[in-house]
Design a protein around this motif. Structure first.
Motif, short mmCIF file in Angstrom:
data_model
loop_
_atom_site.label_atom_id
_atom_site.label_comp_id
_atom_site.label_asym_id
_atom_site.label_seq_id
_atom_site.Cartn_x
_atom_site.Cartn_y
_atom_site.Cartn_z
N ALA A 97 17.52 -2.67 18.83
CA ALA A 97 16.60 -1.57 19.11
C ALA A 97 16.66 -0.54 18.00
CB ALA A 97 16.96 -0.92 20.44
N ALA A 98 15.55 0.15 17.79
CA ALA A 98 15.46 1.20 16.78
C ALA A 98 14.95 2.48 17.42
CB ALA A 98 14.54 0.77 15.65
N GLY A 99 15.57 3.59 17.08
CA GLY A 99 15.15 4.86 17.63
C GLY A 99 14.97 5.90 16.53
N LEU A 100 13.90 6.67 16.63
CA LEU A 100 13.59 7.65 15.60
C LEU A 100 14.35 8.95 15.80
CD1 LEU A 100 9.73 7.13 15.40
CD2 LEU A 100 11.54 5.99 14.12
N SER A 101 14.71 9.23 17.03
CA SER A 101 15.40 10.49 17.31
C SER A 101 16.41 10.24 18.42
CB SER A 101 14.39 11.57 17.71
OG SER A 101 15.04 12.80 17.93
N VAL A 102 17.49 9.62 18.05
CA VAL A 102 18.50 9.24 19.04
C VAL A 102 19.61 10.26 19.06
CG1 VAL A 102 20.20 7.49 19.65
CG2 VAL A 102 17.96 6.79 18.79
N ALA A 103 19.76 10.91 20.19
CA ALA A 103 20.85 11.88 20.35
C ALA A 103 22.07 11.22 21.00
CB ALA A 103 20.38 13.06 21.19
N THR A 104 21.80 10.38 21.95
CA THR A 104 22.86 9.65 22.64
C THR A 104 22.70 8.17 22.33
OG1 THR A 104 22.86 11.30 24.41
CG2 THR A 104 23.93 9.18 24.86
N MET A 105 23.59 7.64 21.54
CA MET A 105 23.40 6.28 21.02
C MET A 105 23.39 5.22 22.11
SD MET A 105 25.49 6.08 17.47
CE MET A 105 24.67 6.52 15.93
N SER A 106 24.06 5.49 23.22
CA SER A 106 24.13 4.49 24.27
C SER A 106 22.95 4.53 25.23
CB SER A 106 25.42 4.68 25.07
OG SER A 106 25.44 5.97 25.64
N ALA A 107 22.05 5.48 25.05
CA ALA A 107 20.94 5.67 25.98
C ALA A 107 19.74 4.81 25.58
CB ALA A 107 20.53 7.14 26.02
N GLN A 108 19.43 3.82 26.40
CA GLN A 108 18.33 2.91 26.08
C GLN A 108 17.00 3.63 25.95
OE1 GLN A 108 18.26 -0.85 28.28
NE2 GLN A 108 20.28 -0.35 29.11
N ALA A 109 16.80 4.65 26.78
CA ALA A 109 15.52 5.36 26.80
C ALA A 109 15.21 6.06 25.48
CB ALA A 109 15.51 6.37 27.93
N GLU A 110 16.22 6.25 24.64
CA GLU A 110 16.01 6.97 23.39
C GLU A 110 15.60 6.05 22.25
OE1 GLU A 110 18.78 9.94 22.34
OE2 GLU A 110 19.11 10.61 24.39
N TYR A 111 15.50 4.78 22.52
CA TYR A 111 15.08 3.83 21.48
C TYR A 111 13.61 3.51 21.63
CZ TYR A 111 19.98 3.33 20.30
OH TYR A 111 21.27 3.58 19.89
N ASP A 112 12.90 3.48 20.51
CA ASP A 112 11.45 3.35 20.52
C ASP A 112 10.96 1.91 20.37
OD1 ASP A 112 12.13 6.04 18.63
OD2 ASP A 112 10.77 6.34 20.34
N TYR A 113 11.72 1.09 19.69
CA TYR A 113 11.28 -0.28 19.40
C TYR A 113 12.40 -1.25 19.78
CZ TYR A 113 7.91 2.31 16.61
OH TYR A 113 6.94 3.19 16.20
N TRP A 114 11.98 -2.41 20.27
CA TRP A 114 12.92 -3.43 20.73
C TRP A 114 12.52 -4.79 20.19
CZ3 TRP A 114 17.17 -2.47 23.86
CH2 TRP A 114 17.27 -1.15 24.36
N GLY A 115 13.53 -5.61 19.91
CA GLY A 115 13.28 -6.99 19.56
C GLY A 115 13.18 -7.86 20.80
N GLN A 116 12.95 -9.14 20.58
CA GLN A 116 12.77 -10.08 21.69
C GLN A 116 14.09 -10.64 22.20
OE1 GLN A 116 9.77 -10.79 23.27
NE2 GLN A 116 9.26 -8.98 22.07
N GLY A 117 15.14 -10.47 21.45
CA GLY A 117 16.45 -10.91 21.90
C GLY A 117 16.87 -12.25 21.31
N THR A 118 18.17 -12.45 21.25
CA THR A 118 18.74 -13.72 20.81
C THR A 118 19.88 -14.08 21.77
OG1 THR A 118 19.67 -14.93 18.92
CG2 THR A 118 20.36 -12.63 19.16
N GLN A 119 19.92 -15.34 22.15
CA GLN A 119 20.87 -15.79 23.17
C GLN A 119 22.23 -16.07 22.54
OE1 GLN A 119 20.35 -16.48 26.72
NE2 GLN A 119 22.59 -16.50 26.58
N VAL A 120 23.26 -15.55 23.18
CA VAL A 120 24.64 -15.86 22.80
C VAL A 120 25.30 -16.54 23.99
CG1 VAL A 120 26.90 -14.91 22.23
CG2 VAL A 120 24.84 -14.00 21.13
N THR A 121 25.84 -17.72 23.77
CA THR A 121 26.53 -18.47 24.81
C THR A 121 27.96 -18.72 24.36
OG1 THR A 121 24.47 -19.57 25.45
CG2 THR A 121 26.54 -20.58 26.19
N VAL A 122 28.91 -18.41 25.22
CA VAL A 122 30.32 -18.59 24.89
C VAL A 122 30.91 -19.57 25.88
CG1 VAL A 122 32.54 -17.46 24.51
CG2 VAL A 122 30.42 -16.20 24.08
N SER A 123 31.35 -20.69 25.37
CA SER A 123 31.91 -21.72 26.23
C SER A 123 33.42 -21.55 26.35
CB SER A 123 31.58 -23.10 25.67
OG SER A 123 32.15 -23.27 24.38
N SER A 124 33.91 -21.81 27.55
CA SER A 124 35.36 -21.64 27.79
C SER A 124 36.10 -22.95 27.58
CB SER A 124 35.59 -21.12 29.19
OG SER A 124 35.00 -21.99 30.13
#
Length: 124
Positions: A97-124
């Motif tokens: 995600a990319a945010g133009l004016s992020v005050a709280t880095m952990s706050a999702q609402a402060e990010y303006d653009y999002w990617g589609q995601g990439t899957q991570v699978t961890v096998s035990s």
């Protein structure tokens, strides 16, 4: 329209490593902070790590501290998430995600653009 494209996900064994990349393209925008979030099946999307424009400020969730490292390369318009010592509970879809004016880095609402995601699978 700004586009964020994640790559680098895949299947890895417990204890292994992956490096995720997020490439930004489209109209340039001013000094965005960049973040990584993840969403596991049946769970809400959660904050993982973020980095300021300068790269001097980073933020991590406690459960990834010491294992994950976020970095950015301005020349390539790319942000990375190096993930080491992966655990089965790290399995999720990881979003950039990319945010133009992020005050709280952990706050999702402060990010303006999002990617589609990439899957991570961890096998035990």
């Amino acid at each position: 329209q700004v586009q964020l494209v994640e790559s680098g996900g895949g299947v890895v064994q417990t204890g292994g490593s992956l490096r995720l990349s997020c490439a930004a393209s489209g109209p340039s925008f001013s000094k965005p902070s960049m973040g990584w979030f993840r969403q596991a099946p049946g769970k809400e999307r959660e904050f993982v790590a973020a980095i300021s424009w300068s790269g001097l400020t980073t933020s991590y969730r406690n459960f990834v501290k010491g294992r994950f490292t976020i970095s950015r390369d301005h020349a390539k318009n790319t942000v990375y998430l190096q993930m080491n010592s992966l655990k089965p509970e790290d399995a999720a879809v990881y979003y950039c995600a990319a945010g133009l004016s992020v005050a709280t880095m952990s706050a999702q609402a402060e990010y303006d653009y999002w990617g589609q995601g990439t899957q991570v699978t961890v096998s035990s």
